[in-house]
Design a protein around this motif. Structure first.
Motif, mmCIF file in Angstrom:
data_model
loop_
_atom_site.group_PDB
_atom_site.id
_atom_site.type_symbol
_atom_site.label_atom_id
_atom_site.label_comp_id
_atom_site.label_asym_id
_atom_site.label_seq_id
_atom_site.Cartn_x
_atom_site.Cartn_y
_atom_site.Cartn_z
ATOM 1 N N VAL A 296 0.830 -1.203 0.000
ATOM 2 C CA VAL A 296 0.000 0.000 0.000
ATOM 3 C C VAL A 296 0.864 1.253 0.000
ATOM 4 O O VAL A 296 0.563 2.244 -0.676
ATOM 5 C CB VAL A 296 -0.957 -0.004 1.209
ATOM 6 C CG1 VAL A 296 -1.716 1.320 1.303
ATOM 7 C CG2 VAL A 296 -1.944 -1.164 1.111
ATOM 8 N N ILE B 25 -4.660 -0.592 -4.014
ATOM 9 C CA ILE B 25 -5.368 0.073 -2.913
ATOM 10 C C ILE B 25 -4.632 1.343 -2.510
ATOM 11 O O ILE B 25 -5.258 2.383 -2.241
ATOM 12 C CB ILE B 25 -5.511 -0.901 -1.720
ATOM 13 C CG1 ILE B 25 -6.498 -2.016 -2.082
ATOM 14 C CG2 ILE B 25 -5.987 -0.162 -0.467
ATOM 15 C CD1 ILE B 25 -6.552 -3.144 -1.071
ATOM 16 N N ARG C 134 -6.099 5.270 -2.704
ATOM 17 C CA ARG C 134 -6.006 6.228 -1.589
ATOM 18 C C ARG C 134 -5.375 7.543 -2.053
ATOM 19 O O ARG C 134 -5.836 8.625 -1.694
ATOM 20 C CB ARG C 134 -5.180 5.625 -0.451
ATOM 21 C CG ARG C 134 -5.869 4.517 0.316
ATOM 22 C CD ARG C 134 -5.002 4.066 1.478
ATOM 23 N NE ARG C 134 -5.645 3.012 2.262
ATOM 24 C CZ ARG C 134 -5.108 2.444 3.323
ATOM 25 N NH1 ARG C 134 -3.883 2.814 3.722
ATOM 26 N NH2 ARG C 134 -5.749 1.502 3.987
ATOM 27 N N GLY D 92 -10.361 -8.078 1.130
ATOM 28 C CA GLY D 92 -10.427 -6.631 1.287
ATOM 29 C C GLY D 92 -10.480 -5.877 -0.024
ATOM 30 O O GLY D 92 -10.765 -4.671 -0.031
ATOM 31 N N CYS E 149 -12.554 -1.818 -0.247
ATOM 32 C CA CYS E 149 -12.041 -0.465 -0.458
ATOM 33 C C CYS E 149 -13.049 0.347 -1.277
ATOM 34 O O CYS E 149 -14.003 -0.187 -1.831
ATOM 35 C CB CYS E 149 -10.677 -0.512 -1.143
ATOM 36 S SG CYS E 149 -10.657 -1.390 -2.709
ATOM 37 N N SER F 104 -14.132 -0.013 -9.651
ATOM 38 C CA SER F 104 -12.982 0.857 -9.926
ATOM 39 C C SER F 104 -12.694 1.028 -11.402
ATOM 40 O O SER F 104 -11.756 1.740 -11.771
ATOM 41 C CB SER F 104 -11.739 0.313 -9.217
ATOM 42 O OG SER F 104 -11.343 -0.937 -9.770
#
Length: 333
Positions: free
Chosen positions: A220, A247, A251, A274, A278, A327
């Motif tokens: 990340v 991810i 962010r 996960g 997100c 996404s």
């Protein structure tokens, strides 16, 4: 009330009328015992309820009934399924399973193999960072099986990212994207090279432009620099080396006010736990990684069995598939 006395190798030897060493060889090295004698010893042992000590058998046979699995990053959820599958297969075979991580270092990987060599019967190397030459050299002295890595002549279990990467390109092309950028992982990563080759070939086939940037840390924390590089490239679609990097990219885009997927689409690899939590939920390439772990241990066990070694497969290939989430969307006008 005292517990019943445990049957020993000497009890079996006395009842069978043979030496204790013959009983020991009947279990640990049966080829050195006459077939009739061995059957007689095993029959007596079964009747008396004798079970050989696994540690003693291992010491006498030169085998440890232990295997080791090495992974580059034990904190990466991508490896959880592979580890679980390998551990379950080892457990089913009565094999002790050791897990170790190499911190994305080829030098650490080699040193751990050399350090553990006397304690284990073989190694499963997940996403190995070592060069082909080093891997072949080590395979001459050690029993090695690869997961998600291929080296000519060595057994491997691979989730096929080639057709999956083409699925990514087809998906983005169907949404009107004409350009993509691949944000690559470590330069030692075999998967990074395979994914880029497939993405580039798919893009060329579809008349899209494709660029490769990086390497970036496959975590990340690497997403910030990767996202900034993607924006400078001008591409309308980003394909990250793995979901952790993707991810981190999401962010960073959120911090900069870049809307996903309205302004840019993002795709990852691995479909880790996960990836659907997100915001937005991540489109990613999924594969049967638990099955890959099981297959790798099966290959290792077969290589260690003289009767199965000649017929053991050299490569197990598993299919991947694209999981479409929020996404990715139509290319911006």
């Amino acid at each position: 009330m005292s517990s019943p006395k445990r049957t020993t190798i000497y009890d079996v030897a006395r009842e069978a009328g043979v030496a204790a060493s013959t009983v020991s060889r009947a279990f640990s090295n049966p080829r050195r015992v006459n077939a009739t004698t061995r059957e007689h010893v095993l029959e007596i042992a079964e009747r008396l309820g004798y079970r050989p000590n696994p540690l003693a058998t291992a010491l006498q046979s030169g085998r440890t009934a232990t295997i080791a699995m090495l992974v580059p990053d034990i904190t990466n959820p991508h490896f959880f399924g592979t580890i679980h599958g390998a551990e379950r297969r080892a457990s089913a075979a009565g094999i002790t399973f050791i897990l170790s991580y190499t911190e994305e270092s080829a030098d650490n990987e080699r040193s751990q193999i050399e350090r553990l060599a006397r304690s284990v019967d073989g190694f499963v190397l997940a996403a190995s960072r070592m060069s082909d030459g080093t891997t072949v050299e080590l395979a001459r002295e050690h029993n090695l099986v690869l997961v998600n890595r291929e080296v000519e002549g060595l057994p491997s279990a691979v989730v096929d990212n080639g057709p999956g990467s083409w699925q990514i390109v087809e998906h983005l092309a169907s949404l009107g994207h004409r350009s993509l950028v691949y944000l690559s992982g470590p330069h030692q990563s075999w998967l990074a090279g395979e994914r880029w080759r497939a993405l580039r070939a798919g893009a060329e086939q579809r008349g899209m432009t494709a660029a490769r940037l990086g390497p970036f840390p496959p975590r990340v924390v690497g997403g910030g620099a990767a996202a900034d590089a993607a924006l400078v490239s001008g591409a309308t679609a980003v394909v990250a080396h793995n979901d952790l990097l993707a991810i981190g990219i999401l962010r960073r885009f959120a911090e900069r006010g870049v809307r996903v997927p309205q302004e840019i689409s993002v795709v990852g690899y691995d479909d880790i736990f996960g990836a659907d939590f997100c915001v937005p939920a991540l489109t990613t390439l999924a594969g049967p990684h638990e099955e890959a772990g099981r297959a790798a241990v099966e290959l290792l066990l077969r290589r260690g069995s003289p009767s199965a070694a000649e017929t053991a497969p050299r490569r197990v290939t598993l299919s991947s598939h694209l999981v479409i989430r929020d996404s990715t969307g139509p290319a911006p006008r």
